[in-house]
Structures are given as structure tokens and as C-alpha cells.
Design a protein around this motif. Structure first.
Motif, PDB file in Angstrom:
ATOM      1  N   GLU A  17       0.721  -1.298   0.004  1.00 46.49           N
ATOM      2  CA  GLU A  17      -0.035  -0.058   0.175  1.00 46.49           C
ATOM      3  C   GLU A  17       0.984   1.222   0.063  1.00 46.49           C
ATOM      4  N   ILE A  18       1.953   1.245   0.658  1.00 43.11           N
ATOM      5  CA  ILE A  18       2.760   2.255   0.934  1.00 43.11           C
ATOM      6  C   ILE A  18       3.352   2.615  -0.428  1.00 43.11           C
ATOM      7  N   ASN A  21       1.149   3.952  -2.931  1.00 41.81           N
ATOM      8  CA  ASN A  21       0.784   5.480  -2.825  1.00 41.81           C
ATOM      9  C   ASN A  21       1.860   6.456  -3.094  1.00 41.81           C
ATOM     10  N   VAL A  22       3.115   6.209  -2.979  1.00 41.81           N
ATOM     11  CA  VAL A  22       4.175   6.960  -3.231  1.00 41.81           C
ATOM     12  C   VAL A  22       4.869   7.005  -4.569  1.00 41.81           C
ATOM     13  N   HIS A  24       3.952   8.011  -7.175  1.00 45.69           N
ATOM     14  CA  HIS A  24       3.638   9.458  -8.113  1.00 45.69           C
ATOM     15  C   HIS A  24       5.146  10.478  -7.482  1.00 45.69           C
ATOM     16  N   LYS A  25       5.767  10.126  -6.521  1.00 45.85           N
ATOM     17  CA  LYS A  25       6.707  11.081  -6.121  1.00 45.85           C
ATOM     18  C   LYS A  25       8.046  10.865  -6.309  1.00 45.85           C
TER      19      LYS A  25
END
Lengths: 230, 518
Positions: A17-18, A21-22, A24-25
Motif C-alpha cells: 500500500e505504501i 501510494n508514493v 507519483h513522487k
């Protein structure tokens, strides 16, 4: 080199999940697993194995640690703490975000050098109680913080305070003048002051202060331009 | 069917279909027998006051003359009220019309004649069964009106005290605990009776012929025996012969055994029943509550959620199939019952209306199978109650959705979202986290716009939130379920809208007060 990387330790649901969610960065996402894994070529992330006795200095040969972030999300608390302390001893300045089961483990992880600890039980319980007690605020904040929405909460660092000379923050009509709401002011020593506290009513803004501002994307851009912030 | 029987049957059907009659009967049943009826307690208190006043008059009259008015009140008015109560209880104890109708239908089905004699016997049997019950006998003795005229019968007033059993639940609990050990008490009673009988006869044989012995009659022997076996030993009647004293030694040993047995019986009866008593007390407490958060399962996350809800004085009930976890919940000052959340019986025993009394059901067991099962059980009882459930493994998301869960709580997703926000805007994240944290005085709050507020404050221009140092983040319009951030001053406020504000909780409290009282 200067390729930003997210190094996620823990090939489990939290880690996935982490990582998801990251993406894009960061330019590259690597999931590290304590167990043996089969290489999955369809996986959007790099998968690597590791063990707790590794020499972590080798990581800096593969990744630009100055622009990387580390997530410690191993299910076993003791191993997670050991990993955090090992990584901190090798990399003094890298941001390490660690997961803890509860507040007790969160304290240990902080002592081990984690920059930020997410206590899973307390965080989940907070979200659940917020959903029960303040469902509308929770929904609105969720949309602002996590969903694709024009409404954002951003941080704006003041480069110059010329536009606010002689004015206290609480006296400025941010809403009508700039179309935004200033919620808090973060000082250079990282202390937070709500916009209407007595302290902000009697202290002028200083360059270097960070304003936490809510507003629509376009208004926020205009606001940054007009006050010369970044 | 003869005309008289025809009229009786018709009248029974008339009573069954008469709304007025049934309403009255239901009302009296609720007042007299239904513990959940909200006005029953007032009736019980009234009856208890009558009992206490009656006993007070009895005590007053022992050495003084009771004023005539008080005597009349005690003998006739209170007795009359008790008589009315007795008759009402007799009326609602069984339904005569129901018996008649049942027999009529039965006869009709089998093609037999309606047997009025059989019905009369049945009705008489039902009523007699009630009349001969212990409670009814006490009620009857309490209304005997003439006892005041006969001094000995005055003590019959004390039967009125026994009526307290009817009106005080703790007495009923006490008697039900003793009833649960009736076999043991019967055995003890038999043992004590035999000892008393044998020792009375023995002491009489040993002592009655002895001129220096105070025991002359069988009654005195019986009295001595009771005093000795009860370990009271007044000393007014004692055995003087060596044979008699030997009997006394035996009776004293038997007395100690009887006393020890009696004490242990009481203790074990209450120890065994204490959990049931506590459980029924918890259920009674819960039945009075509204807006209950029913937490199914008491593991890590549930514990934290319950703690936070309790801190805000919200009504929380925990059910869990693990006795240890229920003990933990009780230690945390929660209403907790050792019920299986996935069992339909658990909700029946709770005796609460899920639609009206429960705000939300939280399936917080850290096991997807248990949560799916619980959600399905709850949904099969009530279609509308809000269900929130933890999801432990994302592959089970669909199963929870299909089982009727309204909100799925997936902790891994929360962690992912927090990580996303943190890497994007760390300072903003910290600031928002600080605002939302319960350890600061700054809070985010939603204020519902009531009819009154919307009448006095029609637009945001009149809100005066700045004066109260409160930031208005926006307005949530109930009508179109939309959030308007930083709305313009001319925005209309309507009842049901929400004002989303941020500020010091004291200022928000003042601001809310201002809105409600303006």
C-alpha cells in the motif's frame, strides 16, 4: 545521478500500500523482503531480498540516499526496530518512516531514529472515531488530503514579509484578499501556531515562516505569486 | 350450541377484537407486570409508599392510640387499593376469552359441540393456579381488612411488607438465586428437621422426669432443640442431666454443620449467579440507552476506538465471545457482554432495537471471516443499521461489501494514504495532524445548522465567526451533499447544513452557544 527512490522494507500488505501510494513522487520504488521471493516481472516495483545483518552502506552505491526515503514496514516489531536503528546508523540524514503496532512501539522506533512513526492501531482507531463523530469533516479532509481534488492544503514558505508589514496574521483577511484560508503558521523551530491564537495575534510574520494554507489550486498559485512564497 | 353458550362465545370474540378492551388490558399488564414499561416504576413506588405507611401505622399503634382517620386509611383505603390491585392481577393472569375462543376453534375443527363445562374448568384451573401462587397468597393476606379489630391479626400487616417483593427487582433477584438452590436447601431442611425431631424427643425423654430440669413439656424440648441447633443458645432452657448434656453436645455439633452448610449454600448460590445478575443488570442499563455504538470484538483497534468514544461520553457496548477480552472491556469501564457477535441469539438477549437505539455497529474483530459472519447476522436482523467493519486482507473486500457493510476500514490503506500525504506535504501533514490531534486545544468541529439558527442567521454575513476567533473552513449543504469551501458572505444557511470550523475548542463552544442563543 539524483534519482529519487523510495525504499520500502517489508514485502507485505502495508509495504504494498505504501509503495502504491508514493509512486507519483519517486522515480523508483524498491520493495525489500526478508523472505525469499520469486522475481515477478509484472510487478511495478523492484523486488529485492535482504537480511538484517547486511552492510547497509552498500545501499548508497545503488541509490542516491540524499533524495531517497525509507519505509520500515516489517510485521515483526523487534526486527522493524532493529532495521530502523541499523539504517539510521548508516544514513544520518535520510527520512525514515516506520510503522508501529501501537504507541509503545512507536516510542521505541523514535528512539531508534525514525523520522516519523505511524502507530497503526492508534491511527486506525483515530480514523474510525473521526468517521463516527465528525463524518463530514472526515470526508472533506479525506477528499482534500488524499483524493484528486482542486481543493488542497499546502505549505507556503514566506520569502519576504513586505506584503504584511505592520499587520498581525489574524488581522489579515486572507479569505477575501487571496481566496485562501491560512490555518496555521509553522515557525523556524517547527512549532505550530493556529492563526487565531493569542501568540499570532501579537506577533508579526517573519521570513522563513511556513503558512499552512487551504484553498483551490489556482487561488493557491496566485497566493504564492502575490506574496512571493514558495 | 345453546343460546347462552352462543352469547358467551360471541362475547369472547367481541373482547378479542375490541381495541378499547385490549388497550386497557395491555395498559394494566404493563403497569403491573412489564418491567420495561416506563411508568411501572411510578406505580411500584406508590405501592411501596402505601406499604411503608401501613407498617408505620402498625408500629405507631403498638403503644399509642391511632387516630381514627389513620386507622380507616390503613384498614380500608389501603386494603381497598390492594384489593383493586389483586383483582387486576387476577384479571390479567390469564385470558378467559382466549380460552373460550381456542376451545371454540378446536371444537369447530373437530366437528364437536362446544363444551362449556370443560372451558369453565379450564378457566377455573388457570385462575386457581394464580390464586394459589405464593405472590397471590401474600397479596390476599395483605388485603384482609378486619385484622385491625383483632390484635393478633395485626401482624398480618407484615404481609404487606412481603408485597415489596413484587415491586423491588433486587428482592426478585435474591429469591431467584435461592430458588436455584432449592434442592440443596430442601436437603438441608430435611437434615435439620430430623435432628430437631430426634433431639427434641431425646431431650424430653432424658429431662422431663428430672425435677430440677427446666424441660417439662415436649414444646419446651422442641424450643431447646431449635435454640441449640441454631447455635444461638439463649441459656434460659438448659439440659441438666449428664444424658441430656450429651444430647446437647451432639445437637451443638449438628448445629455447626447446619450453619456451615447454610452459609456455604448462600455463598455458592450467589457466586454461581453473580455473572447472570451482572449480565441482566448490564442489559437493563443498555435498554435505557440510545445512540449506542455496538462494538463487536474487543481486540487492539476496538480497544482504542472504545476508549476514544467513551472519552466523549458516548454510549458504547462491547460484545465478544472471549471471556478474557470481556473482562478487559469491563476493566476499561465499558458495558460489556460475553456474547458471540455472530450469533442471532445474542441480539435477541440484548433486547434493543437496532434501528432506533444503535447509532452504528462496528465489526472490529481482527478476522475477516468473523466480521463477515457478524455483518450478515446483523443485516439479517436489521436492514438499515449502519455497519462498519475492519478488513484485514484486501481479497475479502467484496465479501464484506456483499454482506451489507456500509463502511470498510482497511488499516493498510490508511497507512498508504498517510504515507502518500506525508511524502507530498510533510509540513502541511504535520499541521493538520496537530489540529486533529486530541492533545491540542485546536479542534476541527462540525456545527449543525438548526431551524433556529437558520431563522436568525440567514447568510454567512451574520455569522461573526471571526469575532469568536473561529475559522470557517466551509459549509456542507445537506440538500445537494456538497461541500463549499470558503463560501462567499451571501451564501444562504439552511436547516440541516453543517458549518465546518477550526479553532480553539473553548472559542468554538462559545461560538456554538452564540449561534444557538442569538
Amino acid at each position: 545521478m539524483n534519482i529519487s527512490s523510495a525504499l520500502v522494507f517489508g514485502n507485505n500488505e502495508y509495504g504494498h500500500e505504501i509503495a502504491k501510494n508514493v509512486t507519483h513522487k519517486y522515480n523508483s520504488i524498491t520493495l525489500f523482503s526478508l523472505e525469499e521471493i520469486e522475481k515477478d516481472h509484472n510487478s511495478p516495483f523492484n523486488l529485492e531480498e535482504f537480511d538484517l545483518s547486511e552492510d547497509w552502506d552498500e545501499l548508497s552505491e545503488k541509490y542516491d540516499m540524499d533524495s531517497s526515503i525509507i519505509f520500515c514496514a516489517i510485521n515483526d516489531e523487534a526486527k522493524n526496530i532493529f532495521l530502523t536503528i541499523s539504517l539510521r546508523s548508516s544514513f544520518k540524514d535520510v527520512t525514515i518512516i516506520a510503522l508501529a503496532k501501537n504507541n509503545e512501539d512507536a516510542n521505541k522506533l523514535k528512539m531508534a531514529g525514525a523520522s516519523k512513526v505511524i502507530p497503526i492501531v492508534e491511527t486506525t482507531a483515530n480514523i474510525i472515531t473521526d468517521m463516527l463523530k465528525k463524518p463530514i469533516i472526515t470526508e472533506v479532509l479525506h477528499n482534500i488530503l488524499y483524493e484528486e481534488s482542486n481543493l488542497k492544503i499546502v505549505q507556503v514558505t514566506l520569502k519576504s514579509v513586505d506584503a504584511f508589514t505592520g499587520l498581525y496574521p489574524a488581522e489579515i483577511d486572507w479569505s477575501r484578499k487571496y481566496g485562501v484560508l491560512v490555518l496555521t503558521i509553522v515557525h523556524e523551530d517547527d512549532s505550530h501556531e493556529f492563526i487565531y491564537t493569542s501568540k499570532t495575534k501579537h506577533n508579526y510574520l517573519k521570513s522563513g515562516d511556513v503558512l499552512i494554507v487551504a484553498g483551490y489550486e489556482l487561488d493557491l498559485q496566485n497566493f504564492k505569486r502575490s506574496i512571493g512564497g514558495e | 350450541m345453546n343460546p347462552l353458550t352462543r352469547h358467551i362465545v360471541d362475547f369472547a370474540y367481541f373482547l378479542k377484537t375490541s381495541a378499547g378492551y385490549q388497550k386497557k388490558r395491555r395498559f394494566f399488564y404493563n403497569v403491573l407486570e412489564n418491567d420495561e414499561y416506563q411508568y411501572k416504576k411510578y406505580f411500584d413506588i406508590f405501592m411501596m409508599l402505601l406499604i411503608f405507611s401501613s407498617v408505620s401505622i402498625l408500629i405507631y399503634g403498638v403503644k399509642r392510640d391511632v387516630p381514627e382517620a389513620l386507622g380507616t386509611f390503613n384498614s380500608y383505603i389501603i386494603s381497598f387499593i390492594f384489593f383493586i390491585e389483586y383483582m387486576l392481577r387476577l384479571w390479567i393472569s390469564s385470558s378467559v376469552s382466549k380460552v373460550i375462543i381456542h376451545q371454540d376453534e378446536y371444537s369447530d375443527l373437530l366437528g364437536r359441540d362446544f363444551d362449556i363445562l370443560f372451558v369453565s374448568k379450564r378457566v377455573f384451573h388457570d385462575k386457581l393456579q394464580y390464586i394459589l401462587s405464593v405472590k397471590a397468597i401474600i397479596d390476599f393476606l395483605a388485603i384482609v381488612p378486619f385484622f385491625h379489630e383483632l390484635r393478633l391479626l395485626r401482624v398480618f400487616v407484615l404481609f404487606r411488607v412481603f408485597k415489596l417483593f413484587r415491586y423491588t427487582r433486587s428482592f426478585q433477584t435474591f429469591s431467584s438465586v435461592l430458588v436455584s438452590k432449592r434442592f440443596e436447601f430442601f436437603t438441608l431442611g430435611m437434615f435439620a428437621s430430623i435432628v430437631v425431631f430426634v433431639s427434641s424427643v431425646l431431650i424430653y425423654v432424658m429431662e422431663a422426669t428430672n425435677p430440677s430440669s427446666p424441660i417439662d413439656t415436649l414444646y419446651e424440648a422442641f424450643y431447646w432443640s431449635i435454640v441449640t441447633i441454631s447455635t444461638v443458645g439463649y441459656g434460659d432452657v438448659v439440659a441438666v442431666s449428664p444424658e441430656g448434656q450429651f444430647v446437647a453436645i451432639l445437637v451443638i455439633f449438628a448445629g455447626i454443620a447446619v450453619l456451615a452448610f447454610t452459609t456455604s449454600l448462600f455463598v455458592s448460590a450467589f457466586t454461581e449467579k453473580i455473572e447472570d445478575i451482572k449480565e441482566s443488570k448490564t442489559i437493563q442499563d443498555i435498554m435505557k440507552l440510545n445512540q449506542i455504538y455496538l462494538i463487536c470484538g474487543y481486540e487492539n483497534i476496538a480497544r482504542e476506538v472504545a476508549k476514544k468514544l467513551l472519552k466523549d461520553n458516548l454510549n458504547v457496548l462491547v460484545i465478544d465471545s472471549s471471556p478474557k477480552r470481556i473482562e478487559d472491556a469491563k476493566k476499561d469501564s465499558l458495558h460489556a457482554l460475553n456474547y458471540n457477535p455472530g450469533n442471532m441469539e445474542s441480539y435477541k438477549k440484548l433486547n434493543i432495537n437496532l434501528s432506533t437505539q444503535v447509532k452504528a455497529i462496528l465489526c472490529l474483530q481482527e478476522d475477516d471471516v468473523a466480521n463477515v459472519y457478524t455483518a450478515l447476522t446483523v443485516r439479517s436482523i436489521d436492514k438499515d443499521v449502519k455497519i462498519m467493519s475492519l478488513l484485514m486482507n484486501k481479497v475479502h473486500r467484496n465479501k464484506l461489501t456483499n454482506s451489507g457493510v456500509n463502511e470498510i476500514l482497511y488499516d493498510k490503506e490508511f497507512v498508504g494514504l498517510i504515507a502518500r500525504e506525508y511524502v507530498g506535504q510533510p509540513v502541511a501533514f504535520e499541521a493538520i495532524y496537530t489540529i486533529r490531534s486530541e492533545y491540542t486545544n485546536i479542534v476541527m468541529h462540525e456545527i449543525v445548522v438548526t431551524e433556529r439558527i437558520s431563522q436568525t442567521i440567514s447568510t454567512l454575513k451574520d455569522l461573526q465567526n471571526i469575532k469568536y476567533r473561529v475559522v470557517l473552513l466551509g459549509v456542507y449543504k445537506k440538500k445537494n451533499k456538497r461541500f463549499f469551501f470558503n463560501p462567499i458572505e451571501s451564501t444562504l444557511l439552511e436547516a440541516g447544513d453543517y458549518l465546518l470550523v477550526i479553532g480553539n475548542y473553548m472559542f468554538i463552544k462559545e461560538f456554538t452557544k452564540f449561534l444557538s442563543t442569538k
